[in-house]
Write a protein that holds these residues in place. Structure first.
Motif, mmCIF file in Angstrom:
data_model
loop_
_atom_site.group_PDB
_atom_site.id
_atom_site.type_symbol
_atom_site.label_atom_id
_atom_site.label_comp_id
_atom_site.label_asym_id
_atom_site.label_seq_id
_atom_site.Cartn_x
_atom_site.Cartn_y
_atom_site.Cartn_z
ATOM 1 N N LEU A 172 -4.487 8.900 11.586
ATOM 2 C CA LEU A 172 -3.072 8.803 11.960
ATOM 3 C C LEU A 172 -2.822 7.571 12.832
ATOM 4 C CD1 LEU A 172 -0.266 10.106 11.911
ATOM 5 C CD2 LEU A 172 -0.946 11.412 13.921
ATOM 6 N N ALA A 173 -3.706 7.312 13.777
ATOM 7 C CA ALA A 173 -3.550 6.139 14.649
ATOM 8 C C ALA A 173 -3.657 4.841 13.841
ATOM 9 C CB ALA A 173 -4.596 6.162 15.756
ATOM 10 N N GLU A 174 -4.590 4.793 12.906
ATOM 11 C CA GLU A 174 -4.734 3.594 12.071
ATOM 12 C C GLU A 174 -3.488 3.376 11.210
ATOM 13 O OE1 GLU A 174 -8.332 4.349 9.917
ATOM 14 O OE2 GLU A 174 -9.606 3.995 11.667
ATOM 15 N N ALA A 175 -2.968 4.456 10.638
ATOM 16 C CA ALA A 175 -1.761 4.341 9.807
ATOM 17 C C ALA A 175 -0.571 3.899 10.650
ATOM 18 C CB ALA A 175 -1.468 5.670 9.117
ATOM 19 N N LEU A 187 3.371 -3.826 9.916
ATOM 20 C CA LEU A 187 4.256 -4.099 8.778
ATOM 21 C C LEU A 187 5.698 -4.271 9.241
ATOM 22 C CD1 LEU A 187 4.856 -4.283 5.726
ATOM 23 C CD2 LEU A 187 4.965 -1.778 5.703
ATOM 24 N N ASN A 188 6.154 -3.398 10.129
ATOM 25 C CA ASN A 188 7.523 -3.496 10.645
ATOM 26 C C ASN A 188 7.739 -4.810 11.392
ATOM 27 O OD1 ASN A 188 8.329 -1.048 9.573
ATOM 28 N ND2 ASN A 188 7.886 0.094 11.431
ATOM 29 N N LEU A 193 4.856 -0.369 2.230
ATOM 30 C CA LEU A 193 4.988 0.956 2.830
ATOM 31 C C LEU A 193 4.441 2.029 1.896
ATOM 32 C CD1 LEU A 193 6.040 2.654 5.200
ATOM 33 C CD2 LEU A 193 8.241 2.768 4.016
ATOM 34 N N PHE A 194 4.747 1.921 0.621
ATOM 35 C CA PHE A 194 4.224 2.859 -0.370
ATOM 36 C C PHE A 194 2.692 2.810 -0.392
ATOM 37 C CE2 PHE A 194 2.780 3.820 -4.682
ATOM 38 C CZ PHE A 194 3.264 5.106 -4.820
ATOM 39 N N ASP A 195 2.128 1.606 -0.382
ATOM 40 C CA ASP A 195 0.665 1.469 -0.373
ATOM 41 C C ASP A 195 0.063 2.089 0.882
ATOM 42 O OD1 ASP A 195 0.849 0.140 -2.782
ATOM 43 O OD2 ASP A 195 0.636 -1.868 -1.904
ATOM 44 N N LEU A 196 0.708 1.874 2.016
ATOM 45 C CA LEU A 196 0.217 2.430 3.282
ATOM 46 C C LEU A 196 0.244 3.962 3.246
ATOM 47 C CD1 LEU A 196 1.062 1.054 6.749
ATOM 48 C CD2 LEU A 196 1.102 3.484 6.367
ATOM 49 N N VAL A 197 1.333 4.530 2.785
ATOM 50 C CA VAL A 197 1.441 5.989 2.717
ATOM 51 C C VAL A 197 0.419 6.555 1.733
ATOM 52 C CG1 VAL A 197 2.965 7.890 2.010
ATOM 53 C CG2 VAL A 197 3.828 6.074 3.480
ATOM 54 N N SER A 198 0.249 5.893 0.597
ATOM 55 C CA SER A 198 -0.732 6.358 -0.391
ATOM 56 C C SER A 198 -2.148 6.323 0.164
ATOM 57 C CB SER A 198 -0.658 5.510 -1.659
ATOM 58 O OG SER A 198 0.573 5.680 -2.296
ATOM 59 N N ALA A 199 -2.478 5.252 0.865
ATOM 60 C CA ALA A 199 -3.817 5.142 1.448
ATOM 61 C C ALA A 199 -4.035 6.209 2.525
ATOM 62 C CB ALA A 199 -4.028 3.745 2.041
#
Length: 187
Positions: A25-28, A35-36, A85-91
């Motif tokens: 969670l911290a890494e994400a 990204l923001n 963002l999609f890639d981040l959530v998927s990972a």
């Protein structure tokens, strides 16, 4: 294995799992923050550049072209942000699924060890019942793994399809805006 050792092993496993989830969670969160910041920085840079171009533009035509350029850049930035963002959530989702899958495998191993221990001390007449537990345990573990994986696949496919649709719609809208701007600039 003694009961105290089992309880201690379970507690250690729970603590490790909790910290694995927190670390993920911290890494994400760090990647999302990065990204923001990149997106805001790019938007500000484009905005400043386009504002200066619009102010130094000689006429309506140049201002319309500057505005169209800004709109195109903003759409590109938005599309890139959504993709990342999609890639981040998927990972992140895949990371959590790995943790859950590891926990399921650990649970299966513990249950198998428990059945083996119970089988050692069970009366001879219960051997058939103990033998029946092994396929049931394997089937339940496989069913759990399938249950966890199945909802993720269509959800990911739907999200990716929706993202592609949104990208196409945004690209079409930008093309229309650029066409209008170039038409109004010609007048």
């Amino acid at each position: 294995m003694l009961i105290e050792e089992q309880v201690t092993a379970n507690l250690k496993n729970g603590v490790n799992t909790c910290f694995d989830c927190l670390r993920l969670l911290a890494e994400a969160t760090a990647r999302l923050t990065e990204l923001n910041l990149q997106t805001v920085g790019a938007t500000l840079t484009h905005g400043q550049s386009n504002a200066l171009n619009a102010l130094s533009a000689g006429g309506t035509r140049d201002r319309a072209a500057a505005q169209a350029t800004f709109i195109a850049q903003a759409a590109d930035t938005g599309q890139a942000y959504t993709r990342q963002l999609f890639d981040l959530v998927s990972a992140s989702q895949a990371g959590f699924m790995r943790i859950v899958q590891t926990q399921g495998e650990t649970y299966h191993q513990r249950m198998q060890a428990l059945l083996d221990d119970v089988g050692k001390y069970a009366p001879a007449a219960s051997e058939a019942a103990m033998t029946a537990w092994n396929p049931a345990l394997t089937a339940s573990s496989n069913a759990l793994a399938g249950t966890l994986e199945t909802p993720r696949q269509p959800g990911t496919a739907n999200a990716e399809r929706d993202l592609e649709t949104a990208d196409a719609a945004a690209a079409k809208a930008v093309r229309r805006t650029l066409e209008r701007a170039s038409q109004s600039a010609k007048r």
